[in-house]
Design an enzyme around this catalytic site. Structure first.
Site, PDB file in Angstrom:
ATOM      1  CG  ASP A  12      -2.092   0.924   1.081  1.00 17.60           C
ATOM      2  OD1 ASP A  12      -2.346   1.408  -0.039  1.00 17.60           O
ATOM      3  OD2 ASP A  12      -2.779   1.174   2.099  1.00 17.60           O
ATOM      4  CD1 TRP A  17       7.562   6.545  -2.446  1.00 12.56           C
ATOM      5  CD2 TRP A  17       7.063   6.991  -4.593  1.00 12.56           C
ATOM      6  NE1 TRP A  17       8.746   6.659  -3.139  1.00 12.56           N
ATOM      7  CE2 TRP A  17       8.470   6.936  -4.460  1.00 12.56           C
ATOM      8  CE3 TRP A  17       6.510   7.254  -5.845  1.00 12.56           C
ATOM      9  CZ2 TRP A  17       9.332   7.133  -5.536  1.00 12.56           C
ATOM     10  CZ3 TRP A  17       7.372   7.453  -6.916  1.00 12.56           C
ATOM     11  CH2 TRP A  17       8.764   7.394  -6.754  1.00 12.56           C
ATOM     12  CG  HIS A  29       0.031   2.386  -9.416  1.00 12.59           C
ATOM     13  ND1 HIS A  29      -0.221   1.963  -8.134  1.00 12.59           N
ATOM     14  CD2 HIS A  29      -1.044   3.152  -9.768  1.00 12.59           C
ATOM     15  CE1 HIS A  29      -1.395   2.436  -7.736  1.00 12.59           C
ATOM     16  NE2 HIS A  29      -1.910   3.165  -8.711  1.00 12.59           N
ATOM     17  CD1 TRP A  61     -13.189  -4.945  -9.072  1.00 11.06           C
ATOM     18  CD2 TRP A  61     -12.850  -4.215 -11.160  1.00 11.06           C
ATOM     19  NE1 TRP A  61     -12.681  -5.998  -9.803  1.00 11.06           N
ATOM     20  CE2 TRP A  61     -12.471  -5.577 -11.097  1.00 11.06           C
ATOM     21  CE3 TRP A  61     -12.721  -3.536 -12.384  1.00 11.06           C
ATOM     22  CZ2 TRP A  61     -11.972  -6.279 -12.196  1.00 11.06           C
ATOM     23  CZ3 TRP A  61     -12.225  -4.238 -13.479  1.00 11.06           C
ATOM     24  CH2 TRP A  61     -11.856  -5.591 -13.374  1.00 11.06           C
ATOM     25  CG  LEU A 123       9.571 -16.990  -4.012  1.00 16.74           C
ATOM     26  CD1 LEU A 123       9.431 -16.983  -2.494  1.00 16.74           C
ATOM     27  CD2 LEU A 123      10.025 -15.611  -4.492  1.00 16.74           C
ATOM     28  NE  ARG A 181      -7.962   0.714   5.218  1.00 16.12           N
ATOM     29  CZ  ARG A 181      -7.652   1.984   5.467  1.00 16.12           C
ATOM     30  NH1 ARG A 181      -7.723   2.452   6.702  1.00 16.12           N
ATOM     31  NH2 ARG A 181      -7.267   2.795   4.491  1.00 16.12           N
ATOM     32  CB  SER A 183      -7.898  -3.665   2.662  1.00 15.05           C
ATOM     33  OG  SER A 183      -7.646  -2.473   3.363  1.00 15.05           O
TER      34      SER A 183
HETATM   35  C1  IPE Z   1      -5.408  -2.681  -0.385  1.00 17.48           C
HETATM   36  O1  IPE Z   1      -5.072  -1.346  -0.563  1.00 17.48           O
HETATM   37  C2  IPE Z   1      -5.386  -3.411  -1.683  1.00 17.48           C
HETATM   38  C3  IPE Z   1      -4.077  -3.598  -2.287  1.00 17.48           C
HETATM   39  C4  IPE Z   1      -2.920  -3.260  -1.785  1.00 17.48           C
HETATM   40  C5  IPE Z   1      -4.084  -4.239  -3.578  1.00 17.48           C
HETATM   41  P1  IPE Z   1      -6.181  -0.214  -0.730  1.00 17.48           P
HETATM   42  O2  IPE Z   1      -5.447   1.077  -0.834  1.00 17.48           O
HETATM   43  O3  IPE Z   1      -7.108  -0.551  -1.822  1.00 17.48           O
HETATM   44  O4  IPE Z   1      -6.985  -0.324   0.655  1.00 17.48           O
HETATM   45  P2  IPE Z   1      -7.880   0.712   1.453  1.00 17.48           P
HETATM   46  O5  IPE Z   1      -8.953   1.180   0.504  1.00 17.48           O
HETATM   47  O6  IPE Z   1      -7.011   1.835   1.888  1.00 17.48           O
HETATM   48  O7  IPE Z   1      -8.397  -0.082   2.606  1.00 17.48           O
HETATM   49  C1  IPE Z   2      -1.349   0.259  -3.498  1.00 15.59           C
HETATM   50  O1  IPE Z   2      -1.181   1.634  -3.512  1.00 15.59           O
HETATM   51  C2  IPE Z   2      -1.584  -0.315  -4.874  1.00 15.59           C
HETATM   52  C3  IPE Z   2      -2.975  -0.749  -5.126  1.00 15.59           C
HETATM   53  C4  IPE Z   2      -3.954  -0.769  -4.262  1.00 15.59           C
HETATM   54  C5  IPE Z   2      -3.280  -1.191  -6.458  1.00 15.59           C
HETATM   55  P1  IPE Z   2      -2.402   2.622  -3.547  1.00 15.59           P
HETATM   56  O2  IPE Z   2      -2.761   2.863  -4.972  1.00 15.59           O
HETATM   57  O3  IPE Z   2      -3.506   2.146  -2.675  1.00 15.59           O
HETATM   58  O4  IPE Z   2      -1.755   3.937  -2.931  1.00 15.59           O
HETATM   59  P2  IPE Z   2      -2.399   4.918  -1.858  1.00 15.59           P
HETATM   60  O5  IPE Z   2      -2.886   4.075  -0.719  1.00 15.59           O
HETATM   61  O6  IPE Z   2      -3.509   5.630  -2.558  1.00 15.59           O
HETATM   62  O7  IPE Z   2      -1.290   5.821  -1.448  1.00 15.59           O
HETATM   63 MG    MG Z   3      -4.030   2.411  -0.746  1.00 13.87          MG
END
Ligand code: IPE
Ligand code: IPE
Ligand code: MG
Length: 227
Positions: A12, A17, A29, A61, A123, A181, A183
């Site tokens: 996350d 970042w 990403h 989504w 792995l 959390r 998620s």
């Molecule tokens: C959790 O991150 C899902 C992934 C890392 C793929 P999110 O950024 O989607 O989670 P929430 O919405 O902050 O809980």
């Molecule tokens: C995690 O980073 C990647 C995915 C959930 C796909 P985020 O895109 O959730 O990045 P933040 O949480 O918005 O910083």
């Molecule tokens: Mg996130």
């Protein structure tokens, strides 16, 4: 003293970042993929057998269509680019989630890399894509009920129909970016996993962070309800 067999990571903080650096979210990403490469190598070096990476949740989504599309394209190109190296390094690549609902171009790439690496014995690298813990339980339950008809469903019957059966439950679940959390991640499998949270955003996570977690894990006392 115990070593991690299975580590699962909620990667996350890519967006934050990028924001911190004044860049668009997609740059985060892209950097996230570099972090994955480092962590895969390090996990292998540290003797970890299973690495599960939460890459796209069933809730993701809800994001703008453009970001969702970018993420799937990025997964496609990264998997294609890394396939041969992963294979050479004896990595077995697996996927968990409702893969049949994601764009066909990515399903195709997934099938190819699964097939290429299916006999590898190093792995086990598991990407959770379009993954939801509740959805996994429901999917497994429906399959179990279909197979066992009027029998009472038990834990082993559900285990058999998880997206990837026969792998050990995660010893530790890690989440980056300071959020604390789950998620919708590994709802069934993580009931007794150790939890580890770090404030680092995923693109800044690397080998030394993984090392720290391996050391920390050795100090944890797991009791599983016993004494
Ligand atoms: C959790 O991150 C899902 C992934 C890392 C793929 P999110 O950024 O989607 O989670 P929430 O919405 O902050 O809980
Ligand atoms: C995690 O980073 C990647 C995915 C959930 C796909 P985020 O895109 O959730 O990045 P933040 O949480 O918005 O910083
Ligand atoms: Mg996130």
């Amino acid at each position: 003293m115990q070593n991690i067999k299975h580590i699962a990571i909620i990667m996350d903080g890519n967006g934050r970042w990028a924001k911190k650096k004044g860049l668009p979210r997609i740059e985060g990403h892209k950097k996230g993929v570099d972090a994955i490469k480092k962590v895969v190598r390090a996990a292998d070096d540290f003797g970890i057998k299973y690495l599960t990476l939460y890459s796209f949740s069933t809730e993701n989504w809800k994001r703008p269509k453009k970001e969702v599309e970018f993420l799937f394209r990025l997964m496609e190109s990264s998997l294609k680019k890394e396939a041969q190296d992963l294979h050479k390094n004896n990595v077995r690549v697996l996927f968990a989630g409702r893969i049949n609902e994601i764009p066909l171009f990515l399903q195709k790439t997934i099938e190819e890399i699964k097939k290429l690496t299916c006999k590898n014995t190093g792995l086990n690298l598991i990407f959770a894509i379009n993954y939801g813990g509740r959805q996994e339980i429901i999917d497994a339950l429906n399959k179990a009920m279909e197979k066992y008809k009027n029998k009472k469903i038990d834990i082993n019957m559900i285990n058999k129909f998880l997206y990837i059966p026969d792998i050990p439950e995660p010893d530790i679940v890690v989440r980056t970016s300071g959020e604390q959390r789950m998620s919708n991640f590994l709802t069934w499998q993580a009931i007794y996993s150790e939890l580890y949270f770090t404030d680092k955003f995923w693109p800044d996570f690397g080998r030394s962070d993984l090392k720290k977690i391996c050391d920390e894990y050795k100090r944890r006392k797991r009791r599983f309800g016993g004494l």
